[in-house]
Design a protein around this motif. Structure first.
Motif, PDB file in Angstrom:
ATOM      1  N   VAL A 211      36.448  39.456  50.280  1.00  0.00           N
ATOM      2  CA  VAL A 211      36.109  38.174  49.667  1.00  0.00           C
ATOM      3  C   VAL A 211      37.335  37.595  48.972  1.00  0.00           C
ATOM      4  O   VAL A 211      37.576  36.388  48.994  1.00  0.00           O
ATOM      5  CB  VAL A 211      34.962  38.351  48.649  1.00  0.00           C
ATOM      6  CG1 VAL A 211      34.650  37.030  47.970  1.00  0.00           C
ATOM      7  CG2 VAL A 211      33.728  38.917  49.327  1.00  0.00           C
ATOM      8  N   ALA A 212      38.124  38.477  48.372  1.00  0.00           N
ATOM      9  CA  ALA A 212      39.314  38.092  47.611  1.00  0.00           C
ATOM     10  C   ALA A 212      40.241  39.301  47.565  1.00  0.00           C
ATOM     11  O   ALA A 212      39.846  40.415  47.931  1.00  0.00           O
ATOM     12  CB  ALA A 212      38.913  37.659  46.200  1.00  0.00           C
ATOM     13  N   PRO A 213      41.480  39.123  47.107  1.00  0.00           N
ATOM     14  CA  PRO A 213      42.410  40.258  47.042  1.00  0.00           C
ATOM     15  C   PRO A 213      41.904  41.441  46.231  1.00  0.00           C
ATOM     16  O   PRO A 213      42.292  42.577  46.483  1.00  0.00           O
ATOM     17  CB  PRO A 213      43.662  39.640  46.408  1.00  0.00           C
ATOM     18  CG  PRO A 213      43.615  38.204  46.819  1.00  0.00           C
ATOM     19  CD  PRO A 213      42.165  37.839  46.777  1.00  0.00           C
ATOM     20  N   ASP A 214      41.038  41.187  45.248  1.00  0.00           N
ATOM     21  CA  ASP A 214      40.497  42.274  44.444  1.00  0.00           C
ATOM     22  C   ASP A 214      39.029  42.544  44.756  1.00  0.00           C
ATOM     23  O   ASP A 214      38.327  43.184  43.970  1.00  0.00           O
ATOM     24  CB  ASP A 214      40.663  41.981  42.956  1.00  0.00           C
ATOM     25  CG  ASP A 214      39.935  40.710  42.534  1.00  0.00           C
ATOM     26  OD1 ASP A 214      39.455  39.966  43.422  1.00  0.00           O
ATOM     27  OD2 ASP A 214      39.853  40.454  41.319  1.00  0.00           O
ATOM     28  N   GLN A 215      38.567  42.088  45.907  1.00  0.00           N
ATOM     29  CA  GLN A 215      37.201  42.325  46.363  1.00  0.00           C
ATOM     30  C   GLN A 215      37.241  42.652  47.854  1.00  0.00           C
ATOM     31  O   GLN A 215      36.859  41.856  48.704  1.00  0.00           O
ATOM     32  CB  GLN A 215      36.315  41.099  46.106  1.00  0.00           C
ATOM     33  CG  GLN A 215      35.907  40.889  44.670  1.00  0.00           C
ATOM     34  CD  GLN A 215      34.848  41.891  44.237  1.00  0.00           C
ATOM     35  OE1 GLN A 215      34.056  42.377  45.032  1.00  0.00           O
ATOM     36  NE2 GLN A 215      34.845  42.218  42.943  1.00  0.00           N
ATOM     37  N   VAL A 216      37.738  43.851  48.160  1.00  0.00           N
ATOM     38  CA  VAL A 216      37.867  44.316  49.537  1.00  0.00           C
ATOM     39  C   VAL A 216      36.917  45.493  49.733  1.00  0.00           C
ATOM     40  O   VAL A 216      36.904  46.432  48.929  1.00  0.00           O
ATOM     41  CB  VAL A 216      39.315  44.741  49.846  1.00  0.00           C
ATOM     42  CG1 VAL A 216      39.463  45.112  51.321  1.00  0.00           C
ATOM     43  CG2 VAL A 216      40.293  43.624  49.482  1.00  0.00           C
ATOM     44  N   TRP A 217      36.127  45.445  50.799  1.00  0.00           N
ATOM     45  CA  TRP A 217      35.139  46.491  51.070  1.00  0.00           C
ATOM     46  C   TRP A 217      35.470  47.196  52.385  1.00  0.00           C
ATOM     47  O   TRP A 217      35.846  46.559  53.372  1.00  0.00           O
ATOM     48  CB  TRP A 217      33.740  45.898  51.185  1.00  0.00           C
ATOM     49  CG  TRP A 217      33.127  45.500  49.879  1.00  0.00           C
ATOM     50  CD1 TRP A 217      33.271  44.311  49.219  1.00  0.00           C
ATOM     51  CD2 TRP A 217      32.269  46.300  49.073  1.00  0.00           C
ATOM     52  NE1 TRP A 217      32.558  44.325  48.049  1.00  0.00           N
ATOM     53  CE2 TRP A 217      31.914  45.530  47.936  1.00  0.00           C
ATOM     54  CE3 TRP A 217      31.737  47.584  49.198  1.00  0.00           C
ATOM     55  CZ2 TRP A 217      31.074  46.010  46.936  1.00  0.00           C
ATOM     56  CZ3 TRP A 217      30.901  48.068  48.212  1.00  0.00           C
ATOM     57  CH2 TRP A 217      30.572  47.281  47.085  1.00  0.00           C
ATOM     58  N   ALA A 218      35.324  48.522  52.387  1.00  0.00           N
ATOM     59  CA  ALA A 218      35.446  49.325  53.601  1.00  0.00           C
ATOM     60  C   ALA A 218      34.205  50.192  53.722  1.00  0.00           C
ATOM     61  O   ALA A 218      33.646  50.637  52.700  1.00  0.00           O
ATOM     62  CB  ALA A 218      36.700  50.196  53.557  1.00  0.00           C
ATOM     63  N   ALA A 282      30.412  37.444  49.419  1.00  0.00           N
ATOM     64  CA  ALA A 282      30.657  37.183  47.997  1.00  0.00           C
ATOM     65  C   ALA A 282      30.604  38.519  47.266  1.00  0.00           C
ATOM     66  O   ALA A 282      30.127  39.518  47.828  1.00  0.00           O
ATOM     67  CB  ALA A 282      29.601  36.219  47.444  1.00  0.00           C
ATOM     68  N   PRO A 283      31.072  38.566  46.011  1.00  0.00           N
ATOM     69  CA  PRO A 283      31.003  39.838  45.273  1.00  0.00           C
ATOM     70  C   PRO A 283      29.599  40.404  45.175  1.00  0.00           C
ATOM     71  O   PRO A 283      29.430  41.621  45.076  1.00  0.00           O
ATOM     72  CB  PRO A 283      31.551  39.458  43.891  1.00  0.00           C
ATOM     73  CG  PRO A 283      32.480  38.311  44.156  1.00  0.00           C
ATOM     74  CD  PRO A 283      31.810  37.529  45.255  1.00  0.00           C
ATOM     75  N   ASP A 284      28.584  39.544  45.210  1.00  0.00           N
ATOM     76  CA  ASP A 284      27.205  40.010  45.130  1.00  0.00           C
ATOM     77  C   ASP A 284      26.454  39.821  46.444  1.00  0.00           C
ATOM     78  O   ASP A 284      25.224  39.761  46.458  1.00  0.00           O
ATOM     79  CB  ASP A 284      26.463  39.296  44.006  1.00  0.00           C
ATOM     80  CG  ASP A 284      26.415  37.784  44.201  1.00  0.00           C
ATOM     81  OD1 ASP A 284      27.063  37.270  45.139  1.00  0.00           O
ATOM     82  OD2 ASP A 284      25.724  37.110  43.408  1.00  0.00           O
ATOM     83  N   ASN A 285      27.175  39.762  47.550  1.00  0.00           N
ATOM     84  CA  ASN A 285      26.519  39.596  48.846  1.00  0.00           C
ATOM     85  C   ASN A 285      27.399  40.209  49.942  1.00  0.00           C
ATOM     86  O   ASN A 285      28.241  39.534  50.529  1.00  0.00           O
ATOM     87  CB  ASN A 285      26.248  38.115  49.146  1.00  0.00           C
ATOM     88  CG  ASN A 285      25.434  37.920  50.414  1.00  0.00           C
ATOM     89  OD1 ASN A 285      24.793  38.841  50.916  1.00  0.00           O
ATOM     90  ND2 ASN A 285      25.466  36.710  50.942  1.00  0.00           N
ATOM     91  N   VAL A 286      27.212  41.502  50.171  1.00  0.00           N
ATOM     92  CA  VAL A 286      27.973  42.241  51.174  1.00  0.00           C
ATOM     93  C   VAL A 286      26.990  42.966  52.084  1.00  0.00           C
ATOM     94  O   VAL A 286      26.013  43.549  51.610  1.00  0.00           O
ATOM     95  CB  VAL A 286      28.932  43.253  50.519  1.00  0.00           C
ATOM     96  CG1 VAL A 286      29.766  43.971  51.568  1.00  0.00           C
ATOM     97  CG2 VAL A 286      29.828  42.561  49.493  1.00  0.00           C
TER      98      VAL A 286
END
Length: 407
Positions: A211-218, A282-286
């Motif tokens: 979502v952003a540089p500090d919101q990366v999901w793996a 989004a941070p609250d929607n992955v």
């Protein structure tokens, strides 16, 4: 997601025991195991509501190439006038095919020197783009390599600091030309525009989204992928907060198998859970999509599809679809799931954050009964348009690209 089919324009029976996501899958609605002490809540979802039918134009067939016998297996877009699709022979070994859409038509694009064996579909090269002059293709066979397009030529670099098994699934996401993430095995690497920086992950990863540089999901699994019939690995989700990768608790399923073994007793094997794709809105929607695999003494293994969603506080299981061949963003806040062996892309559904499911209108008129298989999906940023790529069967048997726009 790989293909269990075909030859010369006709399907063949699916092969038992294919790699993850090759087998026809069915909806997983609940798991009965209690959560481990550090796992996320696993409250079973309520009974899924009936699937509604969307109104509007539906799917449109955008392109069927004349490269007979080629299947497109990856698609990426930076905007309405910059969409890329990567493919390879549907059977056997051959060069990869790269197509590009400039807003007017699809054309074959120069591709890096890569060959591919269709028997290794789970490790197909990963494709990401940020613009017409910035594209990446990551290959894991026979060695891990990064191929970069700068608008004029492809350059290749090795990634020796990332330990991996040849053919292992890789995932990548590009936020900007100087902000690219790659995950493979239990390693991640970040491109800052000049160099790659490798780091260890707390679990094994197969896909990454941001979502952003500090919101990366793996996402992936808690253990190294092992031979068919092995057990124990559970779903793993990890988040990069700008400083480090941390494991985020995900629902577990340790329900012992009731399959009868050679001694005439239930064997008690634990299901193997692997997440194969993540879509971050989004941070609250992955969203995370994957498989639940159990050992079967007759067929080798049985798989079902699992779908989960992160609401900013915890992961929860969501309703899905049966026979999933590909999954991806819907361009808004949900995901789209397509199915194997679709006529005119019928059976594709959109899953919303509230758990509701809507079947998307299929193709009409001449393409209503066109037999298609979808391998990958990608949404166009800011355009509410989704592209599906795969293969079209029949007399013109070749690479297929379809487009969906809400009505």
């Amino acid at each position: 997601m790989s293909d269990p089919r075909v030859a010369a324009g006709r399907r063949r029976p699916s092969v038992t025991g294919r790699a993850a996501l090759c087998a026809v899958t069915v909806l997983l609605t609940a798991c009965t195991a209690a959560p481990a002490p550090h796992s996320a809540p696993t409250a079973a979802p309520s009974k899924p509501a009936p699937i509604r039918t969307a109104q509007g134009r539906g799917w449109q067939l955008a392109h069927v190439g004349d490269q007979r016998g080629v299947r497109l297996r990856a698609v990426a877009a930076s905007g309405p006038r910059d969409v890329w699709a990567l493919g390879s022979p549907n059977e056997g070994t051959g060069r990869v095919l790269l197509l590009h859409f400039d807003g007017r038509r699809w054309r074959e694009h120069p591709a890096p020197e890569l060959t591919w064996n269709s028997n290794d579909a789970k490790g197909f090269p990963e494709l990401v783009v940020t613009g017409p002059r910035d594209a990446w293709i990551f290959a894991t066979t026979p060695v891990l390599t990064a191929h970069h397009w700068d608008g004029e030529r492809w350059s290749r670099s090795g990634l020796r600091d990332l330990d991996h098994n040849p053919g292992e699934r890789a995932g990548a996401v590009a936020l900007a030309p100087d902000d690219v993430w790659l995950v493979v095995g239990d390693h991640a690497a970040h491109w800052d525009g000049k160099t790659w920086t490798a780091m260890r992950l707390p679990a094994w990863a197969t896909s990454v989204s941001a979502v952003a540089p500090d919101q990366v999901w793996a996402v992936g699994g808690t253990g190294r992928p092992l031979a068919q019939g092995s057990t124990g690995s559970q779903a793993a989700t990890m988040r990069w907060d700008g400083r480090s990768w941390r494991l985020v608790p995900a629902p577990e399923d340790r329900t012992p198998s009731t399959e009868i073994n050679s001694a005439g007793r239930p064997d008690g094997n634990i299901p193997r859970i692997t997440l194969t794709q993540v879509v971050a809105h989004a941070p609250d929607n992955v969203w995370a999509i994957g498989t639940r695999q159990v050992f079967d003494y007759e067929d080798g293994s049985r798989q079902t599809t699992i779908t989960m969603r992160w609401d900013g506080k915890a992961w929860s299981r969501m309703p899905g679809a049966a026979g999933v061949s590909a999954a991806g963003s819907d361009g808004a806040d949900g995901i789209i799931l397509t199915v194997w062996d679709t006529a005119g892309l019928s059976g594709a559904i959109r899953v919303s954050p509230d758990g509701s499911r809507t079947e998307l209108p299929p193709m009409t008129e001449a393409n209503r009964d066109r037999e298609l298989d979808v391998s990958a999906l990608a949404a166009v940023p800011g355009a509410r348009t989704v592209y599906a790529v795969g293969v079209a069967y029949g007399e013109k048997f070749g690479p297929m690209i379809a487009r969906y726009r809400p009505g």
